[in-house]
Structure formats: C-alpha cells, structure tokens
Design a protein around this motif. Structure first.
Motif, PDB file in Angstrom:
ATOM      1  N   THR A  34       0.895  -1.101   0.559  1.00  0.00           N
ATOM      2  CA  THR A  34      -0.075   0.386   0.302  1.00  0.00           C
ATOM      3  C   THR A  34       1.082   1.003   0.059  1.00  0.00           C
ATOM      4  OG1 THR A  34      -1.799  -0.755   1.278  1.00  0.00           O
ATOM      5  CG2 THR A  34      -1.627   1.119   1.268  1.00  0.00           C
ATOM      6  N   LEU A  35       2.419   1.338   1.226  1.00  0.00           N
ATOM      7  CA  LEU A  35       2.473   2.831   0.717  1.00  0.00           C
ATOM      8  C   LEU A  35       4.234   2.271   0.008  1.00  0.00           C
ATOM      9  CD1 LEU A  35       3.639   2.488   4.979  1.00  0.00           C
ATOM     10  CD2 LEU A  35       1.275   4.051   3.250  1.00  0.00           C
ATOM     11  N   ASP A  36       3.959   1.026  -0.742  1.00  0.00           N
ATOM     12  CA  ASP A  36       5.109   1.387  -1.809  1.00  0.00           C
ATOM     13  C   ASP A  36       6.204   1.022  -1.387  1.00  0.00           C
ATOM     14  OD1 ASP A  36       5.656   0.629  -4.397  1.00  0.00           O
ATOM     15  OD2 ASP A  36       6.135   2.907  -4.716  1.00  0.00           O
ATOM     16  N   TYR A  37       6.467   0.133   0.563  1.00  0.00           N
ATOM     17  CA  TYR A  37       7.962   0.708   0.587  1.00  0.00           C
ATOM     18  C   TYR A  37       8.237  -0.752   1.485  1.00  0.00           C
ATOM     19  CZ  TYR A  37      11.586   4.232   2.758  1.00  0.00           C
ATOM     20  OH  TYR A  37      12.375   4.771   3.187  1.00  0.00           O
ATOM     21  N   GLY A 159       5.221   8.081   3.610  1.00  0.00           N
ATOM     22  CA  GLY A 159       5.456   7.215   4.129  1.00  0.00           C
ATOM     23  C   GLY A 159       7.183   6.791   3.360  1.00  0.00           C
ATOM     24  N   CYS A 160       7.445   7.524   2.312  1.00  0.00           N
ATOM     25  CA  CYS A 160       8.478   7.552   1.672  1.00  0.00           C
ATOM     26  C   CYS A 160       9.533   8.785   1.478  1.00  0.00           C
ATOM     27  CB  CYS A 160       8.575   7.114   0.062  1.00  0.00           C
ATOM     28  SG  CYS A 160       7.024   5.986  -0.515  1.00  0.00           S
ATOM     29  N   ALA A 182       1.643   1.743  12.583  1.00  0.00           N
ATOM     30  CA  ALA A 182       2.847   1.365  12.064  1.00  0.00           C
ATOM     31  C   ALA A 182       4.403   2.415  12.106  1.00  0.00           C
ATOM     32  CB  ALA A 182       2.336   0.883  10.499  1.00  0.00           C
ATOM     33  N   LEU A 183       5.397   1.480  11.624  1.00  0.00           N
ATOM     34  CA  LEU A 183       6.065   3.065  11.655  1.00  0.00           C
ATOM     35  C   LEU A 183       7.459   2.561   9.846  1.00  0.00           C
ATOM     36  CD1 LEU A 183       7.774   5.655  12.466  1.00  0.00           C
ATOM     37  CD2 LEU A 183       9.176   3.864  14.062  1.00  0.00           C
ATOM     38  N   ALA A 184       7.065   3.168   8.825  1.00  0.00           N
ATOM     39  CA  ALA A 184       7.936   3.247   7.974  1.00  0.00           C
ATOM     40  C   ALA A 184       9.366   3.681   8.593  1.00  0.00           C
ATOM     41  CB  ALA A 184       7.624   3.528   5.985  1.00  0.00           C
ATOM     42  N   ILE A 185      10.714   3.173   7.943  1.00  0.00           N
ATOM     43  CA  ILE A 185      11.606   3.834   8.491  1.00  0.00           C
ATOM     44  C   ILE A 185      12.740   3.398   7.393  1.00  0.00           C
ATOM     45  CG2 ILE A 185      13.724   3.468   9.565  1.00  0.00           C
ATOM     46  CD1 ILE A 185      11.759   1.646  11.851  1.00  0.00           C
TER      47      ILE A 185
END
Length: 360
Positions: A34-37, A159-160, A182-185
């Motif tokens: 979904t986030l493409d990450y 998120g990117c 959630a956490l994107a890193i």
C-alpha cells in the motif's frame, strides 16, 4: 469496519496463537504494498510508532531537543518527554495548520535531534523544504502521518520521504485495526534495531538451543509495542477498502471546495500543499465566528469539531512554553466539518447550506 471481519478473526481466536505471528506478517506485507515501501513495522498504536521513532532519533541523548508543532493531538508530543527530551515548539501556517518551514532554522541548536512534521487533516506538509533543512544540520525528520495514510507528495505515497513516518490505525482512522499503528523507516540499520525494540529488544528469530522460550542475550532494552494477530486480522479485512474510502473523502472535499468557493469573504478553506493529494481525514475551514458556528451546526444536527487544541497550553508541557502567534490564529478560527465516506448527497447539501447560512 468490513462486514467479513469476523471471518478473519475467528480462525485466529481459535488457533491457539493470538500473539504476533503469521497474520501480522501478512498485514505488514499489505502495508508495504500500500505504501510502496519495504521498511514497515506494525505496532500496537500510532503513539508507540512515534515513541519508537523518537527513541531512534534521540539515541539515548538526555540533552536532546525535538522541534515539533503544538497544534496536534497530544499523542504527537507526549512521547518526546517520555523519551527524556525537550520540546521546542514550531509555529504553523495559520490556514493549513502545517508546520511552517520558514521558521525552522532559527529553532535549531546543537542539541536538536529531529523535526516532527504533522500532516494536518491528511494534507502533506512541505517535505522537500523541511528535509533540505534537516539534511543541512544532520538531523532527522519524523512525520506524524496519523491523518495521512494514502496521501501523496510529489507522486509518492506518504511514508517514502523522511527518516521515520508514523501511522495510526486507531478506531476512527481511514484504516482501523481497532487499535494499532505502523512505522516506516528509511535506514536498514534503524529498521533492524526497531524490529528488536518493538518486543523488548529480543531477537525473536533466534532462540536458545534447548528452550524456545528462553531468549539469547538482549543488547538494548526495548518495549512491548508489537501488534498481535487479532488486530492484524482486522487490518487485513479492512485494508482492501482503503483506496475506495479515501477516494470518497476526496470527492466530498472537492464538492465542498466548489460550493464554498464563492464565499471566500467569510469562509476560508485550508490551503493544500502544491504537488500533493490530501487524504482528507479532516476538512478544515476558517471562520471568524467559529464557536457560534459550531453551536448552530449542532442545533441543526451536524457534528463539527476543532479536533485538536494547542499542546503548549497543557500543564504537562509548561516547561517548554513559547509564543506561537500563527498557532493562536489557527486555533481561534479553524473548524472541521464532516467529510467522511458515509456522507450522502443530502448530507453534503445540508452541511453546505448551514455553513454558508451561519458563517460570519
């Protein structure tokens, strides 16, 4: 809530395993799509996601300062003091509610570890300018994207773009897992560290030779921040509707934009960031008689809300107080009206009619 959510939950409840397991992995993979990450970790709340991001950015420095806006949910800023850091309040654009990057450099000191960005209502902040400033001073950018899943900035999903991006899946968000986050890193090393820290610091992929329940040496104390398979199952049930729900929010927002466009003298619309698409978790207007309008709308059966109030006025943040003139302006005039996917055509017409009638 998806109508088939019980079908997703029941097998987990009856499986004998309800902790962080295979459903969590599946949900993480759906979020990555979904986030493409790729570097995405599920957690038990958006607040935990922020707490973990601050922990990584501060890196045990007890003199650390975090630059952050006051006009947000207190969940944005409570984890800063919980990590032992000091808050430095940043002012915002008085119409959009997003952090004003033009004031940031004057707030940066040798103690600054990060800038926190809140995407008010799902409208992305000016991430290019903010990240340029952060890169110049070698500090981190933390995005509080609790309102902003599905929003885009310059063609890429929120998120990117920054070092850490925290999402909330609390009960009333676009995507709910009942509670969760959630956490994107950005950096792989940070991602590996965070994956350990979300479960006390324990490496769950390694175990004792003789006892599965006895962990090997734990190098850094962590937290109990993981998501369980029950919440992940709710997320798997709901995530397939996310794009459709956000599309409906955007359609409703476009309708309001058009209908209010001829009344700019008394109804100011929150300006949207160039080259971005808001998720419109909130639709914000500005009027001079905000409190009166709220009361009038309530009498007409229309819910409206300020949603959040300035954090710097709370006693718990008294040590960090400073004058924030643009925040004061925003707080006095802003109002959020219904924009959700559930609105009917009659609902929208009624909202527009009553707002125009009573706004001054």
């Amino acid at each position: 809530m998806s109508q088939d959510v019980i079908e997703h939950i029941a097998p987990v409840i009856n499986s004998g395993f309800i902790g962080e397991g295979p459903k969590n992995v599946l949900f993480e993979n759906e979020l990555k799509r979904t986030l493409d990450y790729q570097n995405v970790l599920t957690l038990n709340s958006g607040t935990s996601a922020l707490h973990l991001a601050y922990h990584l950015a501060i890196n045990h420095d007890r003199d650390a300062e975090i630059i952050t806006p006051s006009m947000t949910c207190s969940a944005t800023n409570v984890p800063i003091v919980a990590n032992g850091a000091r808050i430095v309040w940043a002012d915002i654009d008085p119409i959009s509610g997003n952090i004003d990057p033009n004031h940031l450099e004057s707030l940066i000191t040798k103690k600054t570890k990060a800038i926190t960005v809140v995407h008010w209502g799902g409208n992305p902040a000016d991430l290019d300018k903010i990240n340029q400033i952060a890169h110049k001073y070698n500090i981190k950018v933390i995005e509080d994207a609790a309102h902003a899943i599905g929003a885009t900035y310059k063609g890429k999903k929120i998120g990117c773009h920054s070092d850490y991006i925290a999402f909330s899946f609390q009960a009333i968000k676009h995507l709910t897992t009942i509670d969760g986050g959630a956490l994107a890193i950005r950096l792989n090393d940070d991602f590996k560290r965070a994956k350990l820290l979300r479960w006390f610091g324990i490496d769950r992929n390694a175990s004792s030779k003789h006892d599965l329940r006895c962990e090997i040496d734990v190098k850094e104390a962590g937290y109990k921040f993981h998501m369980n398979d029950v919440n992940a199952s709710v997320g798997l049930s709901n995530i397939k509707f996310l794009d459709d729900l956000i599309a409906k929010h955007r359609i409703n927002a476009q309708y309001f934009d058009l209908e209010f466009s001829g009344y700019q003298g008394k109804i100011k619309l929150a300006n949207q960031t160039a080259n971005s698409k808001s998720s419109y978790w909130l639709y914000t207007i500005h009027v001079d008689n905000r409190d009166e309008l709220m009361a009038r709308l309530s009498q007409e059966g229309i819910m409206s809300s300020k949603v959040h109030s300035p954090n710097h006025r709370h006693t718990m943040f008294a040590n960090f107080n400073r004058h924030l003139p643009a925040t004061d302006i925003f707080e006095k005039t802003h109002l959020c009206i219904p924009v959700g996917w559930w609105l009917t055509e009659d609902d929208r017409q009624k909202i527009v009619e009553k707002v125009i009638r009573y706004a001054k």
